[in-house]
Design a protein around this motif. Structure first.
Motif, PDB file in Angstrom:
ATOM      1  N   ARG A  94     -34.478  -7.130   1.777  1.00 31.96           N
ATOM      2  CA  ARG A  94     -33.137  -7.518   2.211  1.00 31.96           C
ATOM      3  C   ARG A  94     -32.819  -7.023   3.619  1.00 31.96           C
ATOM      4  O   ARG A  94     -32.285  -7.756   4.449  1.00 31.96           O
ATOM      5  CB  ARG A  94     -32.103  -6.969   1.223  1.00 31.96           C
ATOM      6  N   ALA A  95     -33.144  -5.784   3.902  1.00 32.44           N
ATOM      7  CA  ALA A  95     -32.848  -5.219   5.226  1.00 32.44           C
ATOM      8  C   ALA A  95     -33.558  -5.995   6.327  1.00 32.44           C
ATOM      9  O   ALA A  95     -32.970  -6.286   7.373  1.00 32.44           O
ATOM     10  CB  ALA A  95     -33.236  -3.739   5.279  1.00 32.44           C
ATOM     11  N   GLY A  96     -34.799  -6.352   6.100  1.00 32.69           N
ATOM     12  CA  GLY A  96     -35.544  -7.132   7.078  1.00 32.69           C
ATOM     13  C   GLY A  96     -34.958  -8.517   7.260  1.00 32.69           C
ATOM     14  O   GLY A  96     -34.897  -9.033   8.391  1.00 32.69           O
ATOM     15  N   ALA A  97     -34.511  -9.114   6.172  1.00 39.44           N
ATOM     16  CA  ALA A  97     -33.898 -10.447   6.239  1.00 39.44           C
ATOM     17  C   ALA A  97     -32.591 -10.393   7.025  1.00 39.44           C
ATOM     18  O   ALA A  97     -32.325 -11.267   7.862  1.00 39.44           O
ATOM     19  CB  ALA A  97     -33.655 -10.989   4.833  1.00 39.44           C
ATOM     20  N   GLU A  98     -31.779  -9.393   6.759  1.00 36.32           N
ATOM     21  CA  GLU A  98     -30.507  -9.270   7.467  1.00 36.32           C
ATOM     22  C   GLU A  98     -30.736  -9.026   8.958  1.00 36.32           C
ATOM     23  O   GLU A  98     -30.063  -9.621   9.799  1.00 36.32           O
ATOM     24  CB  GLU A  98     -29.666  -8.151   6.857  1.00 36.32           C
ATOM     25  N   LYS A  99     -31.698  -8.188   9.293  1.00 33.10           N
ATOM     26  CA  LYS A  99     -32.005  -7.901  10.692  1.00 33.10           C
ATOM     27  C   LYS A  99     -32.467  -9.170  11.409  1.00 33.10           C
ATOM     28  O   LYS A  99     -32.013  -9.473  12.519  1.00 33.10           O
ATOM     29  CB  LYS A  99     -33.083  -6.816  10.783  1.00 33.10           C
ATOM     30  N   GLU A 100     -33.362  -9.925  10.783  1.00 35.74           N
ATOM     31  CA  GLU A 100     -33.853 -11.156  11.400  1.00 35.74           C
ATOM     32  C   GLU A 100     -32.726 -12.178  11.577  1.00 35.74           C
ATOM     33  O   GLU A 100     -32.638 -12.851  12.603  1.00 35.74           O
ATOM     34  CB  GLU A 100     -34.977 -11.770  10.566  1.00 35.74           C
ATOM     35  N   ALA A 101     -31.851 -12.287  10.576  1.00 30.61           N
ATOM     36  CA  ALA A 101     -30.736 -13.236  10.658  1.00 30.61           C
ATOM     37  C   ALA A 101     -29.816 -12.894  11.829  1.00 30.61           C
ATOM     38  O   ALA A 101     -29.404 -13.784  12.580  1.00 30.61           O
ATOM     39  CB  ALA A 101     -29.957 -13.248   9.347  1.00 30.61           C
TER      40      ALA A 101
END
Length: 105
Positions: free
Chosen positions: A66-73
């Motif tokens: 989730r953290a990686g997804a939020e950062k990329e978004a």
């Protein structure tokens, strides 16, 4: 990898002309959540703008967590805004959040 739909909220401090809005959407089109089952069933829009300039960008990303997804978004939305003529001071972003998850096993 897991496919996430991430919502990134923000505010257009001085409003957003239709042409600029179209440009932002064009830059994010490849990450449109309508490409996911959740996005299609929930009829999620790529960019929603409310009166007063508040907006929500919803993008599809693949990430390990989730953290990686939020950062990329946030990076995707920030780049689309900047490339469309909106520096961070003119379109500050709020904290991203997960709108949907489609796990691949």
């Amino acid at each position: 990898m897991t496919t996430y739909v991430i919502t990134v909220p923000g505010t257009f401090v001085n409003g957003v002309p239709d042409a600029a809005r179209s440009d932002i959407e064009r830059r994010l089109r490849s990450r449109d959540p309508k490409n996911t089952d959740l996005g299609e069933s929930e009829e999620l829009s790529l960019l929603s703008v409310e009166e007063g300039g508040m907006f929500s960008a919803r993008v599809e990303v693949e990430a390990a967590d989730r953290a990686g997804a939020e950062k990329e978004a946030v990076q995707l939305v920030s780049r689309a805004l900047r490339d469309s003529g909106f520096p961070e001071r003119d379109a500050p972003l709020g904290p991203p959040f997960v709108t949907g998850i489609d796990r691949e096993f």
